[in-house]
Design a protein around this motif. Structure first.
Motif, PDB file in Angstrom:
ATOM      1  N   SER A 207     -75.383  34.541  -5.607  1.00 46.34           N
ATOM      2  CA  SER A 207     -76.677  35.058  -6.053  1.00 46.34           C
ATOM      3  C   SER A 207     -76.640  35.813  -7.380  1.00 46.34           C
ATOM      4  O   SER A 207     -77.638  35.837  -8.098  1.00 46.34           O
ATOM      5  CB  SER A 207     -77.274  35.958  -4.963  1.00 46.34           C
ATOM      6  OG  SER A 207     -76.449  37.088  -4.733  1.00 46.34           O
ATOM      7  N   ASP A 208     -75.517  36.447  -7.736  1.00 42.64           N
ATOM      8  CA  ASP A 208     -75.449  37.168  -9.015  1.00 42.64           C
ATOM      9  C   ASP A 208     -74.621  36.419 -10.055  1.00 42.64           C
ATOM     10  O   ASP A 208     -74.277  36.980 -11.100  1.00 42.64           O
ATOM     11  CB  ASP A 208     -74.875  38.574  -8.811  1.00 42.64           C
ATOM     12  CG  ASP A 208     -73.431  38.562  -8.327  1.00 42.64           C
ATOM     13  OD1 ASP A 208     -72.987  37.515  -7.805  1.00 42.64           O
ATOM     14  OD2 ASP A 208     -72.741  39.593  -8.459  1.00 42.64           O
ATOM     15  N   LYS A 209     -74.318  35.154  -9.777  1.00 41.13           N
ATOM     16  CA  LYS A 209     -73.523  34.350 -10.710  1.00 41.13           C
ATOM     17  C   LYS A 209     -74.442  33.490 -11.574  1.00 41.13           C
ATOM     18  O   LYS A 209     -75.520  33.083 -11.152  1.00 41.13           O
ATOM     19  CB  LYS A 209     -72.537  33.461  -9.943  1.00 41.13           C
ATOM     20  CG  LYS A 209     -71.676  34.200  -8.898  1.00 41.13           C
ATOM     21  CD  LYS A 209     -70.859  35.319  -9.488  1.00 41.13           C
ATOM     22  CE  LYS A 209     -69.880  35.921  -8.478  1.00 41.13           C
ATOM     23  NZ  LYS A 209     -70.534  36.557  -7.313  1.00 41.13           N
ATOM     24  N   HIS A 210     -73.983  33.211 -12.786  1.00 41.49           N
ATOM     25  CA  HIS A 210     -74.776  32.414 -13.727  1.00 41.49           C
ATOM     26  C   HIS A 210     -74.335  30.949 -13.759  1.00 41.49           C
ATOM     27  O   HIS A 210     -75.168  30.061 -13.954  1.00 41.49           O
ATOM     28  CB  HIS A 210     -74.654  32.993 -15.138  1.00 41.49           C
ATOM     29  CG  HIS A 210     -75.114  34.401 -15.251  1.00 41.49           C
ATOM     30  ND1 HIS A 210     -74.291  35.476 -14.959  1.00 41.49           N
ATOM     31  CD2 HIS A 210     -76.309  34.941 -15.603  1.00 41.49           C
ATOM     32  CE1 HIS A 210     -74.957  36.607 -15.141  1.00 41.49           C
ATOM     33  NE2 HIS A 210     -76.182  36.314 -15.531  1.00 41.49           N
ATOM     34  N   ILE A 211     -73.040  30.718 -13.609  1.00 36.95           N
ATOM     35  CA  ILE A 211     -72.483  29.366 -13.712  1.00 36.95           C
ATOM     36  C   ILE A 211     -71.606  29.107 -12.489  1.00 36.95           C
ATOM     37  O   ILE A 211     -70.769  29.943 -12.131  1.00 36.95           O
ATOM     38  CB  ILE A 211     -71.636  29.207 -14.991  1.00 36.95           C
ATOM     39  CG1 ILE A 211     -72.484  29.477 -16.236  1.00 36.95           C
ATOM     40  CG2 ILE A 211     -71.007  27.816 -15.064  1.00 36.95           C
ATOM     41  CD1 ILE A 211     -71.669  29.627 -17.519  1.00 36.95           C
ATOM     42  N   ALA A 212     -71.797  27.958 -11.851  1.00 35.00           N
ATOM     43  CA  ALA A 212     -70.949  27.542 -10.728  1.00 35.00           C
ATOM     44  C   ALA A 212     -70.244  26.248 -11.103  1.00 35.00           C
ATOM     45  O   ALA A 212     -70.866  25.330 -11.659  1.00 35.00           O
ATOM     46  CB  ALA A 212     -71.772  27.353  -9.463  1.00 35.00           C
ATOM     47  N   VAL A 213     -68.956  26.188 -10.803  1.00 35.75           N
ATOM     48  CA  VAL A 213     -68.136  25.039 -11.198  1.00 35.75           C
ATOM     49  C   VAL A 213     -67.658  24.314  -9.948  1.00 35.75           C
ATOM     50  O   VAL A 213     -67.047  24.913  -9.061  1.00 35.75           O
ATOM     51  CB  VAL A 213     -66.934  25.486 -12.055  1.00 35.75           C
ATOM     52  CG1 VAL A 213     -66.176  24.271 -12.568  1.00 35.75           C
ATOM     53  CG2 VAL A 213     -67.409  26.354 -13.221  1.00 35.75           C
ATOM     54  N   VAL A 214     -67.949  22.999  -9.885  1.00 36.15           N
ATOM     55  CA  VAL A 214     -67.550  22.167  -8.734  1.00 36.15           C
ATOM     56  C   VAL A 214     -66.806  20.948  -9.290  1.00 36.15           C
ATOM     57  O   VAL A 214     -67.361  19.850  -9.374  1.00 36.15           O
ATOM     58  CB  VAL A 214     -68.779  21.741  -7.904  1.00 36.15           C
ATOM     59  CG1 VAL A 214     -68.341  21.097  -6.586  1.00 36.15           C
ATOM     60  CG2 VAL A 214     -69.696  22.926  -7.628  1.00 36.15           C
ATOM     61  N   PRO A 215     -65.529  21.118  -9.666  1.00 39.71           N
ATOM     62  CA  PRO A 215     -64.803  20.076 -10.398  1.00 39.71           C
ATOM     63  C   PRO A 215     -63.969  19.147  -9.509  1.00 39.71           C
ATOM     64  O   PRO A 215     -62.807  18.860  -9.794  1.00 39.71           O
ATOM     65  CB  PRO A 215     -63.901  20.902 -11.307  1.00 39.71           C
ATOM     66  CG  PRO A 215     -63.549  22.099 -10.457  1.00 39.71           C
ATOM     67  CD  PRO A 215     -64.747  22.360  -9.570  1.00 39.71           C
ATOM     68  N   THR A 216     -64.565  18.685  -8.423  1.00 41.39           N
ATOM     69  CA  THR A 216     -63.856  17.866  -7.446  1.00 41.39           C
ATOM     70  C   THR A 216     -63.163  16.665  -8.087  1.00 41.39           C
ATOM     71  O   THR A 216     -63.723  15.996  -8.951  1.00 41.39           O
ATOM     72  CB  THR A 216     -64.833  17.358  -6.372  1.00 41.39           C
ATOM     73  OG1 THR A 216     -65.569  18.464  -5.864  1.00 41.39           O
ATOM     74  CG2 THR A 216     -64.095  16.685  -5.238  1.00 41.39           C
ATOM     75  N   VAL A 217     -61.952  16.382  -7.625  1.00 40.81           N
ATOM     76  CA  VAL A 217     -61.198  15.235  -8.112  1.00 40.81           C
ATOM     77  C   VAL A 217     -61.545  13.987  -7.303  1.00 40.81           C
ATOM     78  O   VAL A 217     -61.566  12.867  -7.823  1.00 40.81           O
ATOM     79  CB  VAL A 217     -59.682  15.512  -8.045  1.00 40.81           C
ATOM     80  CG1 VAL A 217     -58.881  14.289  -8.463  1.00 40.81           C
ATOM     81  CG2 VAL A 217     -59.340  16.707  -8.933  1.00 40.81           C
ATOM     82  N   GLY A 218     -61.833  14.149  -6.007  1.00 42.02           N
ATOM     83  CA  GLY A 218     -62.186  13.024  -5.147  1.00 42.02           C
ATOM     84  C   GLY A 218     -62.607  13.506  -3.774  1.00 42.02           C
ATOM     85  O   GLY A 218     -62.590  14.697  -3.487  1.00 42.02           O
ATOM     86  N   SER A 219     -63.021  12.566  -2.932  1.00 39.26           N
ATOM     87  CA  SER A 219     -63.401  12.841  -1.549  1.00 39.26           C
ATOM     88  C   SER A 219     -64.558  13.836  -1.468  1.00 39.26           C
ATOM     89  O   SER A 219     -64.434  14.927  -0.940  1.00 39.26           O
ATOM     90  CB  SER A 219     -62.201  13.384  -0.753  1.00 39.26           C
ATOM     91  OG  SER A 219     -62.507  13.509   0.620  1.00 39.26           O
TER      92      SER A 219
END
Length: 367
Positions: free
Chosen positions: A264-276
């Motif tokens: 809730s207090d974050k500006h950027i979320a990173v979801v750098p999944t390689v697979g699956s």
């Protein structure tokens, strides 16, 4: 009214008297709530080292004393046959990996949570042909398993398109119901300190290594940025060691029902999944919390994000592209806010819990 039997390996821990942690477990809990008004009774049947039973959240949790999947299948089939009309009840396999091999049910559904054999193996000593054969066998087993059920619920269009292109069969048995998230209230975030979050299980295939490489450059270049790594897993100690000298990086843990809150207090979320990856819960929860998201071009995430509209998409496993995308969102406040707002609207219009419930109701009411 007919009864519903949900099959899963371990949904409830009788020793701790609590639901076990995991995305499938959360999925089952929500599905019970949808199914309870439709069916006479809802059962969750699981494996264990003893025979136990408990009623929780409107469902009967029954554990079978079974050391192997084969014994589990025999005991479950015999128990349902003894206590119910085997041709009238609905059996739902919570993942395609628990579909019964020997026994068939007239009414059955399997949930397919996304392609899982797409993780690259660039450092493998095996030849290309051996790797290709291994992946092909995994894909073939999945198709054969799904043939044993009447209907398949897919969490993303990626799997449906793959199934159609490979099998030369129609997709009448396949129904796409993307994953969902609770919708958070609208949040006003202070732009003074840019906060970045990586919130998921800390496994290499979830992008821990590529994120670590990229974030080292980010925090070195931008001292006003704060980074939170939220989760646990086998790569936690490796990440802590790699990032130990960076005071802007902190580690924490959270439970599944705290996911939106921790974003809730974050500006950027990173979801750098390689697979699956299916329609990623981590991605949807971050979007609900109005984070500008950066994700990789993997699985069901490309069913959710349109590049530069409601997120930024980078090549899976490419740390340089990941760094540049994060940098772009740090520098360009207007783009960051626009993407975050569009992400929020995307969740409201397409990936809310209410929409997910409606789609499941349309499936279950026919049974």
């Amino acid at each position: 009214m007919s009864n519903l039997y949900i099959i899963y390996g371990k949904f409830f821990d009788f020793k701790t008297d609590s639901i076990t942690i995991g995305g499938v477990q959360t999925y089952i809990s929500n599905l019970i709530e949808v199914a309870a008004p439709i069916f006479g009774k809802v059962y969750v049947l699981q494996m264990g080292d003893n025979s136990s039973m408990k009623v929780i959240n409107g469902a009967v949790i029954k554990q079978f004393d079974a050391e192997t999947q084969k014994i589990f299948e025999i005991k479950v089939y015999n128990w349902i046959s003894k206590n119910d009309n085997i041709d009238d009840c609905l059996v739902l396999f919570a993942t395609d990996s628990v579909i019964f091999q020997k026994y068939r049910f007239k009414k059955s559904i399997a949930i397919q949570h996304g392609i899982s054999w797409d993780i690259p193996k660039p450092d493998s000593k095996k030849s290309f042909k051996r790797i290709l054969l291994s992946k092909t066998i995994s894909a073939y087993k999945t198709i054969c398993n799904l043939e044993k059920t009447e209907k398949v619920i897919c969490v993303d269009y990626n799997f449906q398109n793959w199934f159609r292109s490979l099998t030369a069969k129609g997709t009448e048995r396949l129904v796409v119901i993307p994953n969902f998230t609770e919708v958070a209230p609208h949040i006003n975030k202070s732009p003074e300190t840019i906060r970045i979050i990586f919130a998921r299980r800390l496994f290499p295939y979830r992008g821990t290594r590529v994120f670590t490489e990229a974030i080292k450059k980010v925090v070195t270049e931008y001292p006003f940025v704060e980074v939170t790594i939220a989760g646990d897993g086998p790569d936690e100690s490796w990440m802590r060691d790699q990032l130990k000298d960076l005071r802007q990086v902190s580690f924490t843990r959270y439970s599944s029902n705290e996911s939106i809150q921790i974003h809730s207090d974050k500006h950027i979320a990173v979801v750098p999944t390689v697979g699956s990856e299916g329609t990623s819960l981590s991605l949807l929860e971050a979007m609900s919390a109005q984070c500008a998201v950066v994700c990789s071009d993997v699985g069901g995430m490309t069913n959710v994000v349109l590049d530069r509209y409601n997120g930024l998409i980078v090549k899976a496993g490419d740390a340089i592209s990941l760094y540049e995308a994060i940098k772009k969102l740090i520098i360009d406040e207007e783009l960051r806010k626009q993407i975050a707002e569009n992400a929020y609207r995307t969740v409201i219009n397409s990936f809310s819990r209410e929409i997910w419930k409606e789609k499941w109701n349309n499936v279950l009411e026919h049974y």
